[in-house]
Design an enzyme around this catalytic site. Structure first.
Site, PDB file in Angstrom:
ATOM      1  N   GLU A   1      25.960  42.739  19.326  1.00  0.00           N
ATOM      2  CA  GLU A   1      26.782  43.939  19.449  1.00  0.00           C
ATOM      3  C   GLU A   1      26.645  44.815  18.201  1.00  0.00           C
ATOM      4  OE1 GLU A   1      31.153  45.136  21.276  1.00  0.00           O
ATOM      5  OE2 GLU A   1      30.846  43.108  20.552  1.00  0.00           O
TER       6      GLU A   1
ATOM      7  N   ASP B   1      26.979  36.121  21.442  1.00  0.00           N
ATOM      8  CA  ASP B   1      28.320  36.452  21.912  1.00  0.00           C
ATOM      9  C   ASP B   1      28.300  36.223  23.415  1.00  0.00           C
ATOM     10  OD1 ASP B   1      30.655  37.628  22.824  1.00  0.00           O
ATOM     11  OD2 ASP B   1      30.491  39.372  21.504  1.00  0.00           O
TER      12      ASP B   1
ATOM     13  N   ASN C   1      30.820  36.196  25.458  1.00  0.00           N
ATOM     14  CA  ASN C   1      31.846  36.959  26.176  1.00  0.00           C
ATOM     15  C   ASN C   1      32.535  36.108  27.234  1.00  0.00           C
ATOM     16  OD1 ASN C   1      32.350  39.592  25.209  1.00  0.00           O
ATOM     17  ND2 ASN C   1      30.292  40.201  25.858  1.00  0.00           N
TER      18      ASN C   1
END
Length: 165
Positions: free
Chosen positions: A25, A134, A136
């Site tokens: 990100e 990540d 999520n």
């Protein structure tokens, strides 16, 4: 990425002297990052920003070692989102992944598709694999904040919690 640099958080990580530093990100194109972020002594850097949505997604790897190869994307419809890097070394592969969020029913379907494609991609190699990123996903309530909002937006669904277990 720029925000972490401005807050001196990125420098704190580099002060730990990591051999390999995968970031997710990063939300930056190479043109938006100054040389102090891009170029670190003793490190090779590999950035893969999103070409679909500027300022969204994106992954980057800093490494002290020279990889035998680097692959951005995994030959899918997700490749323009800057979500995955595979960096190959002689003895192992490292995947740096920023998994889709899946906050709506449509994007949740896309997230499951990404997981399926990613697992097929990873299983093609016989080398040891390191997967970082990540993901999520929230396995238990302690993994998230603002749980009421997360539950409302599919972030705490039982199907999503079971992924990766």
């Amino acid at each position: 990425m720029k925000s972490a640099y401005d807050k001196k958080e990125l420098q704190k990580v580099f002060n730990e002297n990591p051999d390999i530093l995968p970031l997710q990100e990063v939300k930056s194109s190479l043109q938006n990052l100054d040389a102090q972020i891009l170029y670190k002594k003793r490190y090779n850097n590999f950035f893969y920003p999103s070409s679909k949505q500027k300022g969204q997604s994106g992954v980057a790897i800093y490494t002290k070692y020279n990889p035998t190869s680097l692959i951005h994307g995994f030959n899918s419809s997700f490749d323009n989102e800057g979500r995955i890097q595979k960096i190959e070394f002689d003895k192992f592969n490292l995947y740096n992944v920023y998994f889709p969020l899946g906050a709506t029913k449509e994007s949740l379907k896309s997230k499951f598709e990404f997981y399926d494609l990613f697992m097929c991609y990873v299983n093609k190699s016989n080398k040891p694999q390191i997967i970082c990123g990540d993901f999520n996903r929230i396995v238990s309530e302690i993994d998230g904040y603002n749980l009421d909002l997360l539950k409302k937006n599919n972030e705490f669904s039982s199907r999503k919690r079971k992924m990766g277990q």
